[in-house]
Scaffold this active site. Structure first.
Site, PDB file in Angstrom:
ATOM      1  N   ALA A  32       0.847  -1.195   0.000  1.00 52.31           N
ATOM      2  CA  ALA A  32       0.000   0.000   0.000  1.00 52.31           C
ATOM      3  C   ALA A  32       0.883   1.246   0.000  1.00 52.31           C
ATOM      4  O   ALA A  32       1.887   1.297   0.714  1.00 52.31           O
ATOM      5  CB  ALA A  32      -0.893   0.009   1.240  1.00 52.31           C
TER       6      ALA A  32
ATOM      7  N   THR B 213       4.389   1.588   6.013  1.00 55.12           N
ATOM      8  CA  THR B 213       3.963   1.343   7.392  1.00 55.12           C
ATOM      9  C   THR B 213       3.419   2.613   8.031  1.00 55.12           C
ATOM     10  O   THR B 213       2.404   2.610   8.714  1.00 55.12           O
ATOM     11  CB  THR B 213       5.154   0.818   8.212  1.00 55.12           C
ATOM     12  OG1 THR B 213       5.569  -0.417   7.638  1.00 55.12           O
ATOM     13  CG2 THR B 213       4.759   0.597   9.661  1.00 55.12           C
TER      14      THR B 213
ATOM     15  N   ILE C  51       6.145   2.068  21.033  1.00 50.34           N
ATOM     16  CA  ILE C  51       4.908   1.506  20.463  1.00 50.34           C
ATOM     17  C   ILE C  51       4.079   0.858  21.575  1.00 50.34           C
ATOM     18  O   ILE C  51       2.866   1.074  21.674  1.00 50.34           O
ATOM     19  CB  ILE C  51       5.234   0.482  19.355  1.00 50.34           C
ATOM     20  CG1 ILE C  51       5.933   1.188  18.194  1.00 50.34           C
ATOM     21  CG2 ILE C  51       3.962  -0.206  18.870  1.00 50.34           C
ATOM     22  CD1 ILE C  51       6.431   0.251  17.098  1.00 50.34           C
TER      23      ILE C  51
ATOM     24  N   ARG D  59      11.364  -3.248  15.841  1.00 47.87           N
ATOM     25  CA  ARG D  59      11.165  -3.521  14.421  1.00 47.87           C
ATOM     26  C   ARG D  59      12.492  -3.908  13.793  1.00 47.87           C
ATOM     27  O   ARG D  59      13.552  -3.493  14.256  1.00 47.87           O
ATOM     28  CB  ARG D  59      10.569  -2.294  13.730  1.00 47.87           C
ATOM     29  CG  ARG D  59       9.223  -1.871  14.313  1.00 47.87           C
ATOM     30  CD  ARG D  59       8.651  -0.666  13.598  1.00 47.87           C
ATOM     31  NE  ARG D  59       8.325  -0.951  12.199  1.00 47.87           N
ATOM     32  CZ  ARG D  59       7.192  -1.509  11.785  1.00 47.87           C
ATOM     33  NH1 ARG D  59       6.266  -1.854  12.664  1.00 47.87           N
ATOM     34  NH2 ARG D  59       6.973  -1.721  10.504  1.00 47.87           N
TER      35      ARG D  59
ATOM     36  N   HIS E  48       0.999  34.160  24.052  1.00 48.77           N
ATOM     37  CA  HIS E  48       0.384  33.864  25.337  1.00 48.77           C
ATOM     38  C   HIS E  48      -1.109  33.753  25.140  1.00 48.77           C
ATOM     39  O   HIS E  48      -1.675  34.541  24.401  1.00 48.77           O
ATOM     40  CB  HIS E  48       0.693  34.972  26.340  1.00 48.77           C
ATOM     41  CG  HIS E  48       0.015  34.782  27.664  1.00 48.77           C
ATOM     42  ND1 HIS E  48       0.489  33.877  28.594  1.00 48.77           N
ATOM     43  CD2 HIS E  48      -1.106  35.346  28.179  1.00 48.77           C
ATOM     44  CE1 HIS E  48      -0.313  33.910  29.655  1.00 48.77           C
ATOM     45  NE2 HIS E  48      -1.275  34.792  29.425  1.00 48.77           N
TER      46      HIS E  48
END
Lengths: 539, 474
Positions: B42, B46, B190, B278, B450
């Site tokens: 895709a 990732t 993760i 990973r 601010h």
């Protein structure tokens, strides 16, 4: 932990210093900021402070050594940090034998190659990209931005100086940049922090066999080496320039980081060899022509014979710097000196009157502040005496500042502290600033910055005694005023010879820029102010 | 060549369309090169599909629910119901929009998109292996290749991902219902991000970690703020525990761990998320054909131009080693493309910011105090606690701080560590400052809006200079 201490950059353009004296020995306990050594640069003696609390581990230079800025001169074992297995014998047992020492070596290599501080270069991405585009190793560029940040103009300047000295090959880019950086510093481009790159370029890997030069091996004419690139300290390049030698022609066996490295001795030796060879040629020609005269007396060697009992001192440090400056000035700027005497009676009276008042305010009032005020008043009318010749751009720069140098005799030789913006200051302020600067010059605590930026110089040889002299222009300024002793001398006034206080003046100018008439007019104006100091009130 | 193969030629073959690969492809296309981008799964890799974007989408959505239900102090009484399936659909919509955008941008830059898996067949050829049987294959001849195959989650032996009970982060981001309980193996970023998400969604989360604290690699006080917040949310931490095995137990599973002394502990849960790191994807590439070999950690080593040992092959992103961050991949991708195009590009970034989307977030850039000292600087530290920041209090956030590390000699900003809401955004200003070679004074003297959290950044720098107004100076 072992902390290395490198000879710091003590001011713009200073590339090396002579180690005068150690105040500590290995094993001594030192505290932070304690002075551990005196180093003489070409301008001043600087104290080298300890950066840490700890123990002196090793002294890496001997008194008398000339050490490039950035070279490690002393190492410390830092308090509270366990020594590592670097080079010292007292180091604690390495945690992991070979690996530990390999790491130490790596550390040493890193620091020697300028990769300290994680290789961090403080520069904006745009400046880094420009450096890549121009083929400049940004790690070797001096930053002129805040805190030393490398700006795009620094990169461009480095690229230009690279172009001037490089044939464009990539090899040795870093070294070349490092060396050109020193050149930049010599040129006085402001904040030269000659750093790690420099060290890798000029550090003395091996101080060994400099005397075994090729010229001695051949005993006569030496072939020019004709290299494309040569590494050398700026001071060496300066010497080569002064002697009219192309540094790429100087033979050398020394190599630094893969590049030929030339030191000053090699330059001088090569020059002498060339001179000897020329003389030999001349003699041969003379012989051919049937001349019977032998070479007796024809030896033009600059070597000075020393008889027993004669004493030799090294022509080095400040003495050499002064000498070289004088030589450069004298042989670059054609000098002409204008002499005049001033009736200083009113000046003497005025000063007498004001002296007590000044003392009440704790200021010792000499004649110098009066002369300084008179000089800047005269400079306003004759600005050509407040100039510098920019030989590169072939322009005469009329300086807007009125910064007056006051030549000062010190134990170490002549130094010229500069009083800035004399035109904006009153007599008392001038007196106190001048006194302070002169005192600092004499005790050698003066900073380089306090001796820079002058636009006109006054030398007061009369303080010691004497009437007239030929001052040498403080190059690249174009004029210098010498003051003789103020003494009563016979002066004819209205046909009568009377005793008056007389101040002899000797004004030397760079005749390339200043004509004799300009000099005379300036002195006439100066004379008016000195003869009637009340005129200074108008200034 | 296989009979029937189609051979095409391209200037640059980019393998993998993650944030490293698609950026390399687009930039190469912008620079006028003929580019072929091969993606087997895709567009967006990732990051867009299974990592950064979906996790942050779920974190944000979860926070909405959690914050609404936890705002009684502000006078808000709510009991939000979460439809995880709907939430995941919304997240998928976000992902689809982004991946579609990547595809469009690639096409607009003239990039040839090829679906399939690329493997090297020679020094200048690669074969495209399409999924499934009978789809044929094609060969691409390339001048240059950019490998950007990314990384995949590491499996713990005995805990093979099955998508049902043993989940990787990818699967954990696609659940359609909130499990009643979950064991999370690993307390890295993760593990911590997803633990927080699921705990906030009402799942009972137990974290088992081999080391003795969360977020290895971060300073103790940074990690502590995040751990304490997670503990306050109800996450149950067990440190010094290595995941050993698991077995089915009733409706769920039992995860067995072992500590240093060999003591066994058991944790029951409905599911187990394994998030222990990973590893680079290099095994699909037939690297030897092009003359490359990964290093012992599986990464392709590269130089400052993102170039591998093979002159015409570049590697970017996770496959090229730490830090495995999407923005690093993109930066490397740009450089690789520019170098291929003959531009004077190089990876000479002075600092790479990183963000962890825990609660509160962590943002870091450049050096810590220890790293600065080790690098030879004389570090000076300035810190500003969140509890002294007006905006933080209006957000009902008190935990955390902004810390800056400068060089005392030059004033240069060397690094920063921020633990605060929106730390991921706050760190951007500090990253710019570090990258530009700004001094502490530059940031301190910049007027900050601010009331915002960014005031804490300015104040931390002022604190390093001994000039902070809203906190006691060091």
């Amino acid at each position: 932990m072992v902390r290395e201490f490198k000879l710091p950059d003590v001011g713009e353009g200073v590339a090396e210093g002579e180690l005068l004296e150690w105040h500590v020995e290995p094993g001594d306990t030192v505290s932070e900021d304690q002075v551990v050594a005196d180093v003489e640069t070409d301008k001043a003696v600087v104290d080298v402070p300890s950066p840490v609390n700890g123990t002196v581990r090793e002294l890496l230079a001997e008194p008398g050594d000339v050490v490039p800025v950035g070279e490690v001169i002393i190492t410390f074992d830092v308090e509270g940090e366990a020594p590592t297995g670097a080079s010292g014998s007292q180091a604690a047992e390495p945690r992991d034998g070979g690996e530990a020492s390999a790491e130490s070596e790596q550390d040493a290599t890193d620091s020697a190659s300028g990769d300290g501080q994680g290789g961090r270069v403080f520069a904006a991405p745009s400046a880094r990209r420009l450096a890549r585009e121009l083929g400049v190793n940004i790690a070797a560029v001096d930053g002129s931005g805040p805190g030393g940040r490398v700006t795009e103009s620094d990169v461009r300047a480095a690229a230009e100086s690279d172009d001037a000295s490089d044939d464009g090959t990539d090899d040795g880019k870093q070294l070349k940049s490092a060396v050109s950086r020193i050149d930049d510093g010599e040129g006085g481009d402001g904040k030269s922090s000659v750093g790690d790159g420099l060290k890798s370029a000029v550090s003395r890997v091996d101080d060994g066999d400099t005397e075994a030069s090729p010229s001695e091996a051949t005993g006569g004419a030496v072939e020019a080496a004709s290299r494309d690139r040569t590494l050398a300290a700026p001071a060496t390049r300066q010497v080569a320039d002064d002697l009219g030698v192309d540094i790429d022609d100087v033979p050398t066996d020394e190599v630094r980081d893969g590049q030929a490295f030339v030191d000053e001795a090699a330059v001088r030796e090569y020059t002498e060899a060339q001179q000897r060879a020329q003389e030999a040629d001349a003699e041969a020609l003379a012989d051919d022509a049937g001349e019977t005269e032998t070479a007796a007396g024809g030896e033009a060697s600059e070597t000075v014979d020393a008889a027993e009992g004669d004493r030799r001192e090294p022509y080095a440090g400040m003495r050499r710097t002064i000498g070289e400056a004088m030589q450069r000035s004298k042989f670059t700027a054609p000098h002409v000196t204008h002499h005049e005497k001033v009736d200083a009676t009113a000046l003497v009276e005025t000063r007498e009157k004001l002296k007590a008042r000044a003392e009440e305010r704790g200021v010792k009032l000499t004649y110098m502040p009066f002369v300084m005020k008179a000089v800047v008043a005269a400079l306003d009318e004759h600005p050509v005496l407040n100039t510098q010749l920019d030989e590169d751009s072939e322009e005469i720069v009329f300086k807007s500042d009125r910064n007056v140098g006051v030549a000062t005799a010190t134990d170490a030789g002549l130094m010229v502290p500069v009083v800035d913006d004399v035109d904006e200051k009153g007599l008392l302020q001038l007196a106190s600033e001048t006194n302070e600067l002169v005192a600092k010059a004499r005790d050698r605590s003066i900073a380089r910055a306090e001796m820079q930026g002058g636009t006109f110089t006054i030398t007061n040889f009369g303080a010691i005694g004497g009437e007239y002299a030929t001052p040498i222009v403080n190059y690249p300024e174009t004029a210098i005023l010498g003051l003789g002793t103020i003494e009563e001398r016979p002066v004819a006034v209205d046909g009568e010879v009377v005793a008056r206080d007389v101040l002899p003046l000797s004004l030397s100018v760079d005749h390339r820029v200043v004509d004799g008439a300009d000099a005379a007019r300036f002195v006439e104006t100066l004379k008016e102010y000195l003869e009637d100091p009340t005129l200074l009130l108008l200034e | 060549m296989v009979v029937g193969d189609v051979t095409t030629g391209t200037d640059v073959l980019v393998i993998g369309a993650g944030p490293g690969g698609y950026v390399a492809a687009i930039r190469a296309g912008q620079l006028g090169l003929d580019v072929t981008l091969v993606e087997r799964d895709a567009y967006g890799g990732t990051c867009l599909n299974y990592g950064c974007i979906p996790s942050k989408a779920l974190i944000s959505a979860t926070d909405v629910a959690h914050d609404a239900g936890d705002a009684e102090e502000m006078g808000i009484y709510a009991d939000p119901a979460v439809d995880l399936q709907r939430m995941v659909e919304w997240k998928d919509g976000v992902v689809d929009q982004l991946t579609g955008g990547v595809e469009k941008l690639c096409k607009a830059s003239g990039v040839n998109l090829v679906e399939g898996r690329a493997e090297f067949a020679g020094e200048h050829t690669a074969r495209i292996v399409h999924g499934g049987e009978g789809q044929g294959s094609e060969t691409i001849e390339f001048e240059h290749a950019v490998v950007s195959t990314g990384s995949r989650p590491i499996e713990v032996p005995g805990f093979e991902f099955d998508g049902e009970q043993i989940l990787s982060s990818r699967e954990a981001l696609a659940l359609d219902a909130v499990p009643a309980s979950m064991v999370v193996v690993g307390a890295g970023y993760i593990g911590m991000e997803l633990s927080t998400v699921y705990q906030k969604l009402g799942c009972d989360v137990t974290v088992v970690e081999m080391l003795d604290d969360v977020l290895p690699g971060y300073e103790d006080d940074v990690a502590r703020v995040v751990r304490e917040r997670a503990e306050a949310l109800g996450v149950d931490f067990h440190f010094g525990q290595a995941a050993d095995s698991w077995e089915e137990a009733g409706d769920g599973i039992t995860v067995r761990t072992e500590d240093e002394d060999g003591e066994i502990a058991e944790f029951g849960a409905e599911k187990c998320l394994v998030a222990v790191g990973r590893q680079p994807v290099t095994d699909t590439l037939n690297l030897e054909a092009v003359g490359l070999e990964p290093n012992e950690d599986g990464f392709l080593e590269t130089d400052h131009e993102a170039r591998t040992d093979v002159e015409h092959v570049f590697a970017v992103g996770d496959v090229a080693g730490e830090p495995m961050l999407a923005h690093t991949a993109s930066a490397e991708g740009e450089v690789a493309a520019e170098v291929v195009a003959g531009e004077p590009a190089a990876l000479d970034h002075q600092a790479i910011p990183a963000a962890v989307f825990t609660d509160p977030e962590i943002g870091t850039v450049g050096m810590t105090e220890d790293e600065a000292a080790e690098a030879g600087f004389d570090p000076v530290v300035g810190q500003f606690p969140l509890r002294a920041n007006g905006r933080a209090l209006t957000l009902d956030e008190r935990d955390g701080f902004v810390r800056v590390v400068g060089d005392d000699d030059s004033g240069f900003l060397l690094g920063a560590q921020v633990v605060a809401p929106e730390a991921s955004e706050l760190i951007a200003e500090l990253a710019l400052a570090v990258e530009m070679g700004a001094q502490l004074e530059d940031v301190a003297a910049t007027i900050h809006t601010h009331p915002t959290l960014s005031e804490a950044v300015g104040e931390a720098c002022a604190n390093a200079l001994g000039e902070a107004i809203h906190t006691l100076n060091r």
